[in-house]
Design a protein around this motif. Structure first.
Motif, PDB file in Angstrom:
ATOM      1  N   THR A 154      55.267  43.329  45.353  1.00  0.00           N
ATOM      2  CA  THR A 154      53.865  43.114  45.711  1.00  0.00           C
ATOM      3  C   THR A 154      53.243  44.377  46.289  1.00  0.00           C
ATOM      4  OG1 THR A 154      54.213  40.743  46.072  1.00  0.00           O
ATOM      5  CG2 THR A 154      52.296  41.746  47.153  1.00  0.00           C
ATOM      6  N   ASP A 155      54.010  45.096  47.120  1.00  0.00           N
ATOM      7  CA  ASP A 155      53.500  46.344  47.697  1.00  0.00           C
ATOM      8  C   ASP A 155      53.162  47.372  46.616  1.00  0.00           C
ATOM      9  OD1 ASP A 155      53.733  45.343  50.257  1.00  0.00           O
ATOM     10  OD2 ASP A 155      55.657  46.317  50.664  1.00  0.00           O
ATOM     11  N   THR A 158      49.777  45.709  44.456  1.00  0.00           N
ATOM     12  CA  THR A 158      48.532  45.333  45.135  1.00  0.00           C
ATOM     13  C   THR A 158      47.487  46.446  45.144  1.00  0.00           C
ATOM     14  OG1 THR A 158      49.639  43.680  46.492  1.00  0.00           O
ATOM     15  CG2 THR A 158      47.544  44.521  47.306  1.00  0.00           C
ATOM     16  N   GLU A 161      44.849  46.162  42.251  1.00  0.00           N
ATOM     17  CA  GLU A 161      44.153  44.925  41.900  1.00  0.00           C
ATOM     18  C   GLU A 161      42.632  45.065  41.862  1.00  0.00           C
ATOM     19  OE1 GLU A 161      43.756  42.342  45.999  1.00  0.00           O
ATOM     20  OE2 GLU A 161      45.646  42.261  44.944  1.00  0.00           O
ATOM     21  N   ARG A 166      42.171  36.872  42.898  1.00  0.00           N
ATOM     22  CA  ARG A 166      43.590  36.582  43.125  1.00  0.00           C
ATOM     23  C   ARG A 166      43.729  35.236  43.825  1.00  0.00           C
ATOM     24  NH1 ARG A 166      46.953  40.770  43.215  1.00  0.00           N
ATOM     25  NH2 ARG A 166      48.429  39.164  42.565  1.00  0.00           N
ATOM     26  N   THR A 169      44.196  35.027  47.952  1.00  0.00           N
ATOM     27  CA  THR A 169      43.087  35.215  48.885  1.00  0.00           C
ATOM     28  C   THR A 169      42.473  33.895  49.340  1.00  0.00           C
ATOM     29  OG1 THR A 169      41.348  35.321  47.195  1.00  0.00           O
ATOM     30  CG2 THR A 169      42.525  37.374  47.718  1.00  0.00           C
TER      31      THR A 169
END
Length: 257
Positions: A154-155, A158, A161, A166, A169
């Motif tokens: 994810t890091d 992200t 994006e 998403r 959120t």
């Protein structure tokens, strides 16, 4: 009038239907019970799969014996769906403008999709297509970031994006606030795991993310290199078969008269 498809979805899903088909996880077996008992997806039911993509969720619906109509706006995804599920009626359409008559469906379901068209116009159109008392279902396979290497993935992605909608959120819930079309949302969760090789469950899975697929080739190669650099860091990613953990979140709401 239908709203335009977000550029990340239009470009990303046009470029990556094969990665989507290979890399996206299926759905947990327990979800089948939820579809029948909670949504009423069963033999004889009229079911609309909205934002059906390549048909990964459509095939699960079709196995129930329900009469399924798949609605998908992206040509490349819809073509892949029609090829793999020739017996399913497949239509070009958007959430805001479905080519279906009023009160057509007992169930309307969006898998991995509702966040792309979470607006009041789409909610009104879903209300129109559903029968009174019909069910709206929304399903997402959510990466379990309590796992250290999933959080590391994810890091990596992200920062790319941009303004792509998403699920995480929670912005997709806004159209339900203060409306009188649907009863309050209800959530059921299922543990899930996507098992396969590193290429399938990590490389192909991330390549199928809309805003990653929409990147220029050089940037996609940078992302892939960063993902491959995780293997020396995490022993689990060096196993021949990897279990990528997810939580499947299934939401439903009844269509009010």
């Amino acid at each position: 009038m239908s709203q335009p498809i977000h550029d990340a979805a239009q470009r990303g899903y046009t470029l990556a239907p094969d990665s989507y088909q290979r890399g996206r996880p299926e759905y947990p077996q327990a979800l089948g019970g939820w579809l029948g008992a909670v949504l009423g997806v069963r033999q004889g039911a009229q079911v609309v799969d909205l934002g059906a993509g390549t048909g990964k969720f459509t095939q699960l619906l079709a196995r129930t014996g329900a009469t399924v109509t798949a609605v998908e706006p992206v040509d490349a995804m819809r073509a892949k769906l029609a090829e793999s599920l020739p017996g399913v009626r497949t239509l070009a359409g958007t959430a805001e403008a479905m080519p279906l008559p009023d009160a057509e469906a007992d169930v309307l379901i969006c898998a991995q999709a509702f966040h792309w068209f979470a607006n009041a116009q789409a909610l009104r159109e879903m209300h129109r297509v559903l029968k009174p008392g019909g069910r709206l279902g929304m399903v997402w396979n959510v990466r379990d970031e309590s796992c250290d290497w999933v959080a590391a993935i994810t890091d990596i992605i992200t920062p790319y994006e941009g303004d792509a909608p998403r699920y995480y959120t929670g912005q997709w819930k806004r159209p339900f606030e203060g409306q009188s079309l649907f009863a309050p949302l209800q959530l059921t969760e299922f543990p899930h795991s996507h098992e396969g090789s590193f290429e399938q469950v990590v490389i192909d899975r991330i390549a199928s993310v809309s805003f990653i697929a929409a990147l220029p080739e050089t940037e996609r190669q940078v992302v892939e290199a960063k993902l491959r650099a995780l293997q020396p860091r995490f022993a689990a990613l060096r196993e021949p078969r990897i279990a990528f953990p997810y939580v499947t979140q299934a939401w439903q709401a009844e269509r009010l008269a």
